[in-house]
Design a protein around this motif. Structure first.
Motif, PDB file in Angstrom:
ATOM      1  N   PHE A 181       6.504   7.673  -0.490  1.00  0.00           N
ATOM      2  CA  PHE A 181       7.448   6.719  -0.395  1.00  0.00           C
ATOM      3  C   PHE A 181       8.957   7.455  -0.242  1.00  0.00           C
ATOM      4  O   PHE A 181       9.897   7.223  -0.008  1.00  0.00           O
ATOM      5  N   GLY A 182       8.874   8.690  -1.308  1.00  0.00           N
ATOM      6  CA  GLY A 182      10.296   9.323  -1.500  1.00  0.00           C
ATOM      7  C   GLY A 182      11.080   8.630  -2.562  1.00  0.00           C
ATOM      8  O   GLY A 182      10.518   7.597  -2.927  1.00  0.00           O
ATOM      9  N   LEU A 183      12.174   9.486  -2.909  1.00  0.00           N
ATOM     10  CA  LEU A 183      12.931   9.185  -3.955  1.00  0.00           C
ATOM     11  C   LEU A 183      14.317   8.732  -3.433  1.00  0.00           C
ATOM     12  O   LEU A 183      14.725   8.769  -2.346  1.00  0.00           O
ATOM     13  N   VAL A 241      14.321   6.464 -10.640  1.00  0.00           N
ATOM     14  CA  VAL A 241      14.039   7.933 -10.643  1.00  0.00           C
ATOM     15  C   VAL A 241      14.436   8.440  -9.500  1.00  0.00           C
ATOM     16  O   VAL A 241      14.274   7.938  -8.485  1.00  0.00           O
ATOM     17  N   ARG A 242      15.262   9.600  -9.691  1.00  0.00           N
ATOM     18  CA  ARG A 242      15.803  10.202  -8.485  1.00  0.00           C
ATOM     19  C   ARG A 242      15.163  11.763  -8.218  1.00  0.00           C
ATOM     20  O   ARG A 242      14.610  12.161  -8.972  1.00  0.00           O
ATOM     21  N   LYS A 249       3.610   9.267 -10.249  1.00  0.00           N
ATOM     22  CA  LYS A 249       3.045   8.605  -9.000  1.00  0.00           C
ATOM     23  C   LYS A 249       3.839   8.405  -7.993  1.00  0.00           C
ATOM     24  O   LYS A 249       3.939   8.903  -6.679  1.00  0.00           O
ATOM     25  N   LEU A 250       5.048   7.616  -8.049  1.00  0.00           N
ATOM     26  CA  LEU A 250       5.932   7.292  -7.178  1.00  0.00           C
ATOM     27  C   LEU A 250       6.620   8.406  -6.855  1.00  0.00           C
ATOM     28  O   LEU A 250       7.124   8.614  -5.513  1.00  0.00           O
ATOM     29  N   ARG A 281       0.765  -1.122  -0.122  1.00  0.00           N
ATOM     30  CA  ARG A 281       0.205  -0.174  -0.002  1.00  0.00           C
ATOM     31  C   ARG A 281       1.047   1.339  -0.203  1.00  0.00           C
ATOM     32  O   ARG A 281       1.760   1.319   0.682  1.00  0.00           O
ATOM     33  N   TYR A 282       0.531   2.251  -0.936  1.00  0.00           N
ATOM     34  CA  TYR A 282       1.225   3.287  -0.855  1.00  0.00           C
ATOM     35  C   TYR A 282       0.862   4.363   0.480  1.00  0.00           C
ATOM     36  O   TYR A 282      -0.068   4.155   1.154  1.00  0.00           O
TER      37      TYR A 282
END
Length: 202
Positions: free
Chosen positions: A133-135, A201-202, A127-128, A66-67
């Motif tokens: 969640f963060g990068l 992805v940063r 979305k991510l 789950r996000y």
């Protein structure tokens, strides 16, 4: 190289290493034999099961997580004491079981416009990046093609490059292809080879 990059490279390599073996056993009730015709969720399940049988799946891979800020689910999350990498995965399968071009696949990968019922790999990147969640985060593509594909643009490395360009264009995110791990000799007449592609992805 970073720890996240190393993990995403390893995941792509591990997935690609077992796909031919999974393909030998994969038989669909409706489509021609092979892993290619199966849905994304089932492919992930079969690949992870195959890795588990070889003792190669890290214990810290979780599915359908789950996000933090919503009820949406993330395909894969890798966690350990110092690292959390959420990963969204998509099939990159531009031909149907009969060999015709799938009219819906392009938008499933490259559409920048979010829809209520579905998302593309491109909108998954956004979305991510915007999630709690963060990068950094990861994206994973399971790419299939037929032998002697006439469209030169339908090559794993070309798809990986275009995807980078589109993510940067639409969302101004820093993205890098970290792995294009090939596999071949699959049974399906139109999903005969391919690659597992991973991006960070940063």
């Amino acid at each position: 190289m970073t720890q996240t990059t190393d993990v995403l490279q390893e995941i792509a390599c591990d997935f690609a290493s077992v796909i031919p073996a999974v393909d030998k056993e994969a038989t669909h009730e409706r489509w021609d034999p092979g892993i290619g015709p199966f849905e994304e969720e089932r492919q992930l399940e079969m690949v992870l099961d195959a890795l588990a049988s070889k003792g190669e799946v890290p214990a810290n891979i979780e599915r359908e997580v789950r996000y933090p800020e919503s009820g949406r689910r993330c395909d894969l999350v890798i966690r350990d004491r110092t690292l959390e990498i959420p990963i969204e995965a998509k099939l990159l399968r531009f031909r149907l079981d009969n060999g015709n071009i799938d009219p819906n696949m392009y938008k499933s990968v490259f559409s920048p416009f979010p829809e209520r019922s579905s998302s593309s790999l491109l909108t998954d990147a956004q979305k991510l990046a915007e999630s709690d969640f963060g990068l950094p985060c990861g994206l994973l593509g399971l790419y299939y093609e037929k032998e002697n594909e006439e469209y030169q643009q339908l090559r794993a490395d070309r798809i990986a490059e275009k995807f980078e360009i589109d993510v940067e264009y639409w969302y101004d995110l820093e993205i890098e292809t970290v792995a294009v791990e090939p596999f071949e000799r699959l049974r399906h007449p139109h999903h005969q080879k391919g690659a597992v592609i991973s991006w960070v992805v940063r």
